[in-house]
Design a protein around this motif. Structure first.
Motif, PDB file in Angstrom:
ATOM      1  N   GLU A 133     -10.268  -4.110  -2.653  1.00  0.00           N
ATOM      2  CA  GLU A 133      -9.847  -2.713  -2.825  1.00  0.00           C
ATOM      3  C   GLU A 133     -10.176  -1.881  -1.581  1.00  0.00           C
ATOM      4  N   ASN A 134     -11.373  -2.068  -1.042  1.00  0.00           N
ATOM      5  CA  ASN A 134     -11.774  -1.302   0.142  1.00  0.00           C
ATOM      6  C   ASN A 134     -10.978  -1.703   1.377  1.00  0.00           C
ATOM      7  N   THR A 135     -10.653  -2.978   1.495  1.00  0.00           N
ATOM      8  CA  THR A 135      -9.840  -3.439   2.622  1.00  0.00           C
ATOM      9  C   THR A 135      -8.432  -2.868   2.527  1.00  0.00           C
ATOM     10  N   ILE A 136      -7.865  -2.880   1.338  1.00  0.00           N
ATOM     11  CA  ILE A 136      -6.530  -2.313   1.117  1.00  0.00           C
ATOM     12  C   ILE A 136      -6.534  -0.832   1.497  1.00  0.00           C
ATOM     13  N   ASP A 137      -7.538  -0.100   1.053  1.00  0.00           N
ATOM     14  CA  ASP A 137      -7.639   1.325   1.396  1.00  0.00           C
ATOM     15  C   ASP A 137      -7.797   1.524   2.906  1.00  0.00           C
ATOM     16  N   TYR A 138      -8.602   0.668   3.525  1.00  0.00           N
ATOM     17  CA  TYR A 138      -8.809   0.781   4.969  1.00  0.00           C
ATOM     18  C   TYR A 138      -7.490   0.598   5.722  1.00  0.00           C
ATOM     19  N   VAL A 139      -6.751  -0.450   5.361  1.00  0.00           N
ATOM     20  CA  VAL A 139      -5.462  -0.710   6.014  1.00  0.00           C
ATOM     21  C   VAL A 139      -4.497   0.445   5.753  1.00  0.00           C
ATOM     22  N   ALA A 140      -4.478   0.947   4.536  1.00  0.00           N
ATOM     23  CA  ALA A 140      -3.585   2.061   4.198  1.00  0.00           C
ATOM     24  C   ALA A 140      -3.903   3.301   5.033  1.00  0.00           C
ATOM     25  N   ASN A 141      -5.168   3.516   5.309  1.00  0.00           N
ATOM     26  CA  ASN A 141      -5.585   4.709   6.056  1.00  0.00           C
ATOM     27  C   ASN A 141      -5.534   4.555   7.574  1.00  0.00           C
ATOM     28  N   TYR A 142      -5.853   3.355   8.072  1.00  0.00           N
ATOM     29  CA  TYR A 142      -6.000   3.176   9.517  1.00  0.00           C
ATOM     30  C   TYR A 142      -5.014   2.185  10.136  1.00  0.00           C
ATOM     31  N   LEU A 180      -3.028  -1.841   9.809  1.00  0.00           N
ATOM     32  CA  LEU A 180      -3.435  -3.246   9.852  1.00  0.00           C
ATOM     33  C   LEU A 180      -3.977  -3.637  11.229  1.00  0.00           C
ATOM     34  N   GLU A 181      -3.405  -3.081  12.275  1.00  0.00           N
ATOM     35  CA  GLU A 181      -3.832  -3.430  13.626  1.00  0.00           C
ATOM     36  C   GLU A 181      -5.262  -2.972  13.921  1.00  0.00           C
ATOM     37  N   ASN A 182      -5.771  -2.046  13.141  1.00  0.00           N
ATOM     38  CA  ASN A 182      -7.128  -1.515  13.368  1.00  0.00           C
ATOM     39  C   ASN A 182      -8.192  -2.129  12.467  1.00  0.00           C
ATOM     40  N   VAL A 183      -7.815  -2.998  11.564  1.00  0.00           N
ATOM     41  CA  VAL A 183      -8.781  -3.536  10.609  1.00  0.00           C
ATOM     42  C   VAL A 183      -9.543  -4.728  11.190  1.00  0.00           C
ATOM     43  N   THR A 184     -10.838  -4.726  10.957  1.00  0.00           N
ATOM     44  CA  THR A 184     -11.694  -5.877  11.231  1.00  0.00           C
ATOM     45  C   THR A 184     -12.664  -5.981  10.056  1.00  0.00           C
ATOM     46  N   THR A 185     -13.246  -7.143   9.880  1.00  0.00           N
ATOM     47  CA  THR A 185     -14.229  -7.281   8.792  1.00  0.00           C
ATOM     48  C   THR A 185     -15.425  -6.375   9.059  1.00  0.00           C
ATOM     49  N   LYS A 186     -15.765  -6.201  10.320  1.00  0.00           N
ATOM     50  CA  LYS A 186     -16.890  -5.318  10.666  1.00  0.00           C
ATOM     51  C   LYS A 186     -16.593  -3.863  10.298  1.00  0.00           C
ATOM     52  N   LYS A 187     -15.380  -3.404  10.577  1.00  0.00           N
ATOM     53  CA  LYS A 187     -15.012  -2.018  10.260  1.00  0.00           C
ATOM     54  C   LYS A 187     -14.984  -1.787   8.749  1.00  0.00           C
ATOM     55  N   VAL A 188     -14.467  -2.739   8.011  1.00  0.00           N
ATOM     56  CA  VAL A 188     -14.449  -2.617   6.547  1.00  0.00           C
ATOM     57  C   VAL A 188     -15.881  -2.601   6.020  1.00  0.00           C
ATOM     58  N   ALA A 189     -16.716  -3.475   6.558  1.00  0.00           N
ATOM     59  CA  ALA A 189     -18.120  -3.527   6.141  1.00  0.00           C
ATOM     60  C   ALA A 189     -18.816  -2.198   6.432  1.00  0.00           C
ATOM     61  N   PHE A 239      -0.504  -0.795   2.313  1.00  0.00           N
ATOM     62  CA  PHE A 239      -1.049  -2.091   2.719  1.00  0.00           C
ATOM     63  C   PHE A 239       0.049  -3.146   2.695  1.00  0.00           C
ATOM     64  N   TYR A 240       0.763  -3.213   1.576  1.00  0.00           N
ATOM     65  CA  TYR A 240       1.778  -4.240   1.363  1.00  0.00           C
ATOM     66  C   TYR A 240       2.846  -4.187   2.451  1.00  0.00           C
ATOM     67  N   LEU A 241       3.303  -3.000   2.780  1.00  0.00           N
ATOM     68  CA  LEU A 241       4.319  -2.849   3.820  1.00  0.00           C
ATOM     69  C   LEU A 241       3.760  -3.280   5.174  1.00  0.00           C
ATOM     70  N   ASN A 242       2.553  -2.830   5.499  1.00  0.00           N
ATOM     71  CA  ASN A 242       1.917  -3.224   6.763  1.00  0.00           C
ATOM     72  C   ASN A 242       1.795  -4.740   6.867  1.00  0.00           C
ATOM     73  N   TYR A 243       1.335  -5.347   5.793  1.00  0.00           N
ATOM     74  CA  TYR A 243       1.115  -6.796   5.813  1.00  0.00           C
ATOM     75  C   TYR A 243       2.438  -7.547   5.952  1.00  0.00           C
ATOM     76  N   ARG A 244       3.431  -7.179   5.162  1.00  0.00           N
ATOM     77  CA  ARG A 244       4.718  -7.887   5.191  1.00  0.00           C
ATOM     78  C   ARG A 244       5.402  -7.767   6.546  1.00  0.00           C
ATOM     79  N   GLN A 245       5.104  -6.726   7.297  1.00  0.00           N
ATOM     80  CA  GLN A 245       5.725  -6.542   8.603  1.00  0.00           C
ATOM     81  C   GLN A 245       4.861  -7.071   9.751  1.00  0.00           C
TER      82      GLN A 245
END
Length: 164
Positions: free
Chosen positions: A13-22, A24-33, A103-109
Motif C-alpha cells: 500500500e505504501n509503495t503504491i502511494d509512493y509511486v502515485a505521488n512521486y 515510478l522513476e523516483n521509487v526505491t526501496t530506501k525511499k519507501v522505507a 500506480f497501475y498506469l505508471n507500471y503498465r507504461q
C-alpha cells in the motif's frame, strides 16, 4: 512503526502511494522505507528486490480490481450490456482509487511491465481473464488488442478524472 506491525500488505500500500505521488522513476526501496519510517531491510525481508516489490504491487491492485469486477452479474446479461456493465465497474473502481490507478498506469507504461509480469496476471486478474477469453471470440475481436486498448484508454481517462 513497530516491527511487528509491518506486513507485506502495508508495504504494498505504501509503495503504491509512493509511486502515485512521486512517479515510478523516483521509487526505491530506501525511499519507501524512509517514507514508512522503517529500515530498507524490512522491505527486503518481505520482497526480494525493487522489481519484485513493484510486480507484487501490480498483482495486488489486479486482485482488488478483479474482486470488484466479480460484483457484476455478467452472465445473465446480453453480451453488449454485460461488457458495458463490466467497463462501468472497472472505471468506477479506478476513479475511486486514484493511487491504485496512478500506480497501475505508471507500471503498465514502464519497462517493468514485461512478459513475466503479464503471465502472472493470469492469476491476479483471473476473473477478468476468464471473461475476456469467453467473450471476445463471440464478438469477433482479437482479445489481446481489444482489452489492451480498453485498459490503457480507461486508465488514462481515470487518472485525468481522479486528478480533476
Amino acid at each position: 512503526m513497530k516491527k511487528g506491525y509491518i506486513t507485506s500488505q502495508l508495504i504494498l500500500e505504501n509503495t503504491i502511494d509512493y509511486v502515485a505521488n512521486y512517479g515510478l522513476e523516483n521509487v526505491t526501496t530506501k525511499k519507501v522505507a524512509n517514507e514508512m519510517k522503517i529500515s530498507e531491510g524490512t522491505i527486503l525481508y518481505h520482497f526480494k528486490n525493487k522489481k519484485t516489490l513493484l510486480r507484487e504491487c501490480l498483482y495486488y491492485v489486479d486482485n482488488k480490481i478483479d474482486s470488484a469486477l466479480k460484483e457484476v452479474s455478467f452472465w445473465g446479461f446480453n453480451l453488449p450490456k454485460g461488457i458495458k456493465e463490466l467497463w462501468y465497474k472497472y472505471f468506477e473502481y479506478l476513479i475511486s482509487h486514484g493511487s491504485y490507478t496512478k500506480f497501475y498506469l505508471n507500471y503498465r507504461q514502464s519497462s517493468y511491465y514485461d512478459e513475466e509480469t503479464m503471465k502472472g496476471q493470469i492469476k491476479s486478474f483471473n476473473f477478468f481473464t476468464k471473461i475476456v477469453k469467453k467473450v471476445m471470440p463471440k464478438l469477433g475481436a482479437d482479445p489481446e488488442i481489444f482489452w489492451v486498448y480498453l485498459i490503457e484508454t480507461t486508465l488514462n481517462f481515470a487518472v485525468r478524472v481522479s486528478d480533476n
